[in-house]
Design a protein around this motif. Structure first.
Motif, short mmCIF file in Angstrom:
data_model
loop_
_atom_site.label_atom_id
_atom_site.label_comp_id
_atom_site.label_asym_id
_atom_site.label_seq_id
_atom_site.Cartn_x
_atom_site.Cartn_y
_atom_site.Cartn_z
N LEU A 1 0.85 -1.19 0.00
CA LEU A 1 0.00 0.00 0.00
C LEU A 1 0.88 1.24 0.00
O LEU A 1 1.86 1.30 0.74
N VAL A 2 0.51 2.22 -0.82
CA VAL A 2 1.25 3.48 -0.85
C VAL A 2 0.26 4.64 -0.79
O VAL A 2 -0.93 4.47 -1.04
N SER A 3 0.79 5.80 -0.50
CA SER A 3 -0.07 6.98 -0.40
C SER A 3 -0.54 7.42 -1.78
O SER A 3 0.11 7.16 -2.79
N SER A 4 -1.66 8.12 -1.79
CA SER A 4 -2.18 8.65 -3.05
C SER A 4 -1.21 9.69 -3.62
O SER A 4 -1.11 9.83 -4.84
N GLN A 5 -0.48 10.40 -2.75
CA GLN A 5 0.51 11.38 -3.22
C GLN A 5 1.63 10.69 -4.01
O GLN A 5 2.10 11.21 -5.02
N THR A 6 2.05 9.51 -3.55
CA THR A 6 3.10 8.77 -4.25
C THR A 6 2.62 8.32 -5.62
O THR A 6 3.34 8.45 -6.62
N VAL A 7 1.41 7.82 -5.71
CA VAL A 7 0.83 7.39 -6.99
C VAL A 7 0.68 8.60 -7.91
O VAL A 7 1.02 8.53 -9.10
N ARG A 8 0.21 9.70 -7.39
CA ARG A 8 0.04 10.92 -8.18
C ARG A 8 1.39 11.39 -8.74
O ARG A 8 1.51 11.72 -9.91
N TYR A 9 2.43 11.36 -7.90
CA TYR A 9 3.79 11.73 -8.34
C TYR A 9 4.24 10.84 -9.50
O TYR A 9 4.74 11.32 -10.52
N ALA A 10 4.04 9.53 -9.35
CA ALA A 10 4.47 8.58 -10.39
C ALA A 10 3.71 8.82 -11.70
O ALA A 10 4.30 8.82 -12.78
N LYS A 11 2.42 9.05 -11.59
CA LYS A 11 1.62 9.29 -12.80
C LYS A 11 2.01 10.60 -13.47
O LYS A 11 2.08 10.67 -14.71
N GLN A 12 2.29 11.62 -12.70
CA GLN A 12 2.71 12.90 -13.26
C GLN A 12 4.04 12.74 -14.01
O GLN A 12 4.24 13.35 -15.06
N LEU A 13 4.92 11.92 -13.47
CA LEU A 13 6.20 11.67 -14.15
C LEU A 13 5.96 11.00 -15.50
O LEU A 13 6.55 11.39 -16.51
N LEU A 14 5.10 9.99 -15.54
CA LEU A 14 4.80 9.30 -16.79
C LEU A 14 4.19 10.26 -17.82
O LEU A 14 4.60 10.27 -18.99
N ILE A 15 3.26 11.08 -17.38
CA ILE A 15 2.63 12.05 -18.28
C ILE A 15 3.68 13.03 -18.82
O ILE A 15 3.70 13.32 -20.02
N ALA A 16 4.56 13.51 -17.95
CA ALA A 16 5.60 14.46 -18.37
C ALA A 16 6.54 13.85 -19.41
O ALA A 16 7.12 14.57 -20.22
N GLU A 17 6.66 12.53 -19.40
CA GLU A 17 7.52 11.84 -20.37
C GLU A 17 6.76 11.43 -21.63
O GLU A 17 7.27 10.70 -22.46
N GLY A 18 5.51 11.88 -21.76
CA GLY A 18 4.73 11.61 -22.96
C GLY A 18 4.08 10.24 -23.00
O GLY A 18 3.72 9.75 -24.07
N ILE A 19 3.91 9.63 -21.84
CA ILE A 19 3.32 8.30 -21.76
C ILE A 19 1.86 8.43 -21.36
O ILE A 19 1.53 9.05 -20.35
#
Length: 185
Positions: free
Chosen positions: A151-169
């Protein structure tokens, strides 16, 4: 060339339901600078992923261990259809100058597929990406958000998703992995 394109279009429908594909070549995201493979070793739990036909269960995890020959043992497990299913593979670092760009294979007969660590802090989260380019016509991609805990925090998941989006994924199809009711080994 036309016959190759027609063949690819016939093969495309099965990919749609189980993978994430897009037209054109694979993107080239930045990977973790100064990646340390030894710190990455150990157990990682899948938190979210882009669809993958080979991952349909719950309690999905990966365990990485160095072998004496310098290759990396990859043990992926999931609980699917009332039993634990394990796949063993081998990972290598093809270019020591880019250690975050790993190659993984689960068969002696298949080439190494890319397994790129986009970011990790080694103790909480890792974001991993892979893409296979099909004749520069389309590409099939996977992405995972991994954690050292189920289990991880929603902030951690949000950070990971933002990174993927920033890389064009494109993360539109990303789904959470069920990590409830799992037995820790």
């Amino acid at each position: 060339m036309l016959s190759v394109c027609l063949m690819l279009l016939l093969l495309l429908p099965p990919l749609v339901s189980a993978q994430t594909y897009h037209w054109g070549s694979c993107p080239d995201p930045k990977v973790q600078p100064n990646f340390n493979i030894e710190q990455y070793m150990g157990r990682w739990y899948e938190i979210e992923k882009l669809p993958a036909s080979f991952e349909r269960g719950k309690c999905i995890e990966a365990n990485y261990a160095m072998r004496p020959d310098g290759t990396i043992q990859v043990l992926n497990s999931q609980f699917y259809k009332a039993k634990v299913r394990v796949a063993e593979g081998t990972a290598v670092i093809p270019d020591p100058r880019e250690p975050a760009k790993i190659g993984v294979s689960f068969s002696y007969f298949t080439p190494y597929s890319p397994y790129w660590v986009l970011t990790t802090d080694y103790s909480t989260v890792a974001v991993v990406y892979t893409c296979t380019d099909i004749l520069h016509i389309f590409h099939v991609e996977y992405a995972w958000i991994l954690s050292r805990s189920r289990l991880v925090s929603s902030q951690t998941v949000r950070y990971a998703k933002q990174l993927l989006i920033a890389e064009g994924i494109d993360i539109f199809s990303m789904k959470a992995t069920d990590q409830s009711g799992c037995k820790d080994s």
